[in-house]
Structure formats: C-alpha cells, structure tokens
Design a protein around this motif. Structure first.
Motif, PDB file in Angstrom:
ATOM      1  N   ASP A   1      33.542  49.940  71.667  1.00 33.31           N
ATOM      2  CA  ASP A   1      33.298  48.877  72.647  1.00 33.31           C
ATOM      3  C   ASP A   1      33.833  47.529  72.179  1.00 33.31           C
ATOM      4  O   ASP A   1      34.260  46.708  72.989  1.00 33.31           O
ATOM      5  CB  ASP A   1      31.810  48.759  72.966  1.00 33.31           C
ATOM      6  N   SER A   2      33.833  47.311  70.864  1.00 32.33           N
ATOM      7  CA  SER A   2      34.324  46.036  70.324  1.00 32.33           C
ATOM      8  C   SER A   2      35.845  45.925  70.398  1.00 32.33           C
ATOM      9  O   SER A   2      36.391  44.823  70.315  1.00 32.33           O
ATOM     10  CB  SER A   2      33.889  45.871  68.869  1.00 32.33           C
ATOM     11  N   GLU A   3      36.526  47.049  70.506  1.00 29.88           N
ATOM     12  CA  GLU A   3      37.986  47.141  70.527  1.00 29.88           C
ATOM     13  C   GLU A   3      38.637  46.682  69.224  1.00 29.88           C
ATOM     14  O   GLU A   3      39.857  46.555  69.135  1.00 29.88           O
ATOM     15  CB  GLU A   3      38.572  46.394  71.721  1.00 29.88           C
ATOM     16  N   GLN A   4      37.842  46.456  68.197  1.00 28.30           N
ATOM     17  CA  GLN A   4      38.380  45.979  66.923  1.00 28.30           C
ATOM     18  C   GLN A   4      39.303  47.010  66.273  1.00 28.30           C
ATOM     19  O   GLN A   4      40.367  46.652  65.768  1.00 28.30           O
ATOM     20  CB  GLN A   4      37.234  45.616  65.972  1.00 28.30           C
ATOM     21  N   PHE A   5      38.902  48.272  66.283  1.00 27.69           N
ATOM     22  CA  PHE A   5      39.732  49.310  65.673  1.00 27.69           C
ATOM     23  C   PHE A   5      41.081  49.398  66.389  1.00 27.69           C
ATOM     24  O   PHE A   5      42.127  49.476  65.751  1.00 27.69           O
ATOM     25  CB  PHE A   5      39.010  50.660  65.724  1.00 27.69           C
TER      26      PHE A   5
ATOM     27  N   GLU B   1      43.577  54.339  69.732  1.00 20.78           N
ATOM     28  CA  GLU B   1      42.277  54.500  70.366  1.00 20.78           C
ATOM     29  C   GLU B   1      41.370  55.271  69.420  1.00 20.78           C
ATOM     30  O   GLU B   1      41.812  56.228  68.767  1.00 20.78           O
ATOM     31  CB  GLU B   1      42.436  55.269  71.673  1.00 20.78           C
ATOM     32  N   LEU B   2      40.134  54.857  69.297  1.00 23.09           N
ATOM     33  CA  LEU B   2      39.181  55.547  68.427  1.00 23.09           C
ATOM     34  C   LEU B   2      38.655  56.779  69.154  1.00 23.09           C
ATOM     35  O   LEU B   2      38.056  56.667  70.219  1.00 23.09           O
ATOM     36  CB  LEU B   2      38.033  54.612  68.050  1.00 23.09           C
TER      37      LEU B   2
ATOM     38  N   LEU C   1      37.866  50.095  55.922  1.00 17.52           N
ATOM     39  CA  LEU C   1      38.369  49.234  56.999  1.00 17.52           C
ATOM     40  C   LEU C   1      38.011  47.774  56.751  1.00 17.52           C
ATOM     41  O   LEU C   1      38.810  46.875  57.039  1.00 17.52           O
ATOM     42  CB  LEU C   1      37.829  49.706  58.357  1.00 17.52           C
ATOM     43  N   GLU C   2      36.825  47.539  56.206  1.00 19.27           N
ATOM     44  CA  GLU C   2      36.410  46.170  55.865  1.00 19.27           C
ATOM     45  C   GLU C   2      37.362  45.577  54.831  1.00 19.27           C
ATOM     46  O   GLU C   2      37.795  44.429  54.957  1.00 19.27           O
ATOM     47  CB  GLU C   2      34.974  46.172  55.331  1.00 19.27           C
TER      48      GLU C   2
END
Length: 96
Positions: A33-37, A44-45, A73-74
């Motif tokens: 939902d955050s679209e960060q990935f 797309e996740l 990822l961080e």
C-alpha cells in the motif's frame, strides 16, 4: 497483495504459526500500500517475490525471514524499518 495467497505460500515454504504468517502478510500489505518497494525496486510486490527473497535467509520462521529482508531493504534504501514484524497474538489466531 492477496493476503490469503501470501499466507499459503509462507506456510508451504517456511511453516510458522498461523498468527505469525498473518502478521507477515499484514506487514506485506502495508508495504504494498505504501508503494515504497515499487518505487525503490521498480517491481510490483507479489507473494512470489516475497517468498523468493525470504528464501535467501538461511533459516528462520516467516517473521524472522521477513525482518531479515526488511533489514536488507533498510540498509539499501532506507524507510523499511516501519514494516518490521515485532509481535503477533497466538491466542487470536484462526487457522490459516
């Protein structure tokens, strides 16, 4: 992100408890939902991408593997700490 599909993939690949798999699926949905990935990686996740990346972790439960991936990822992009799974309620866990 289809939570039920992800929980099934997690169960088949890594086991864990229903509550733990549900907590990981919830975090994955929040990440989607955050679209960060998608912004950071250009992909797309999907449940398949999640399982593929969690399999890179040598061992652990679904949440341990998820947190390991969020740490990677961080380190690479920043901003993933908020998606770490810290707890879940085993007493409130329907079968999944």
């Amino acid at each position: 992100m289809e939570r039920e599909v992800l929980m099934l993939h997690l169960r088949q690949a890594f086991g864990g408890t229903p509550a733990e798999r549900r907590a990981v699926a919830r975090a994955a949905t929040d990440l989607t939902d955050s679209e960060q990935f998608e912004v950071d990686r250009g992909d797309e996740l999907t449940p398949e991408i999640i399982v593929e990346n969690l399999a890179d972790c040598r061992e652990g439960t679904p949440a341990e593997r998820w947190n390991w991936w969020m740490g990677a990822l961080e380190a690479a992009y920043g901003g993933y700490e908020q998606f770490v799974v810290t707890r879940w309620n085993e007493d409130d866990a329907p079968n999944a």
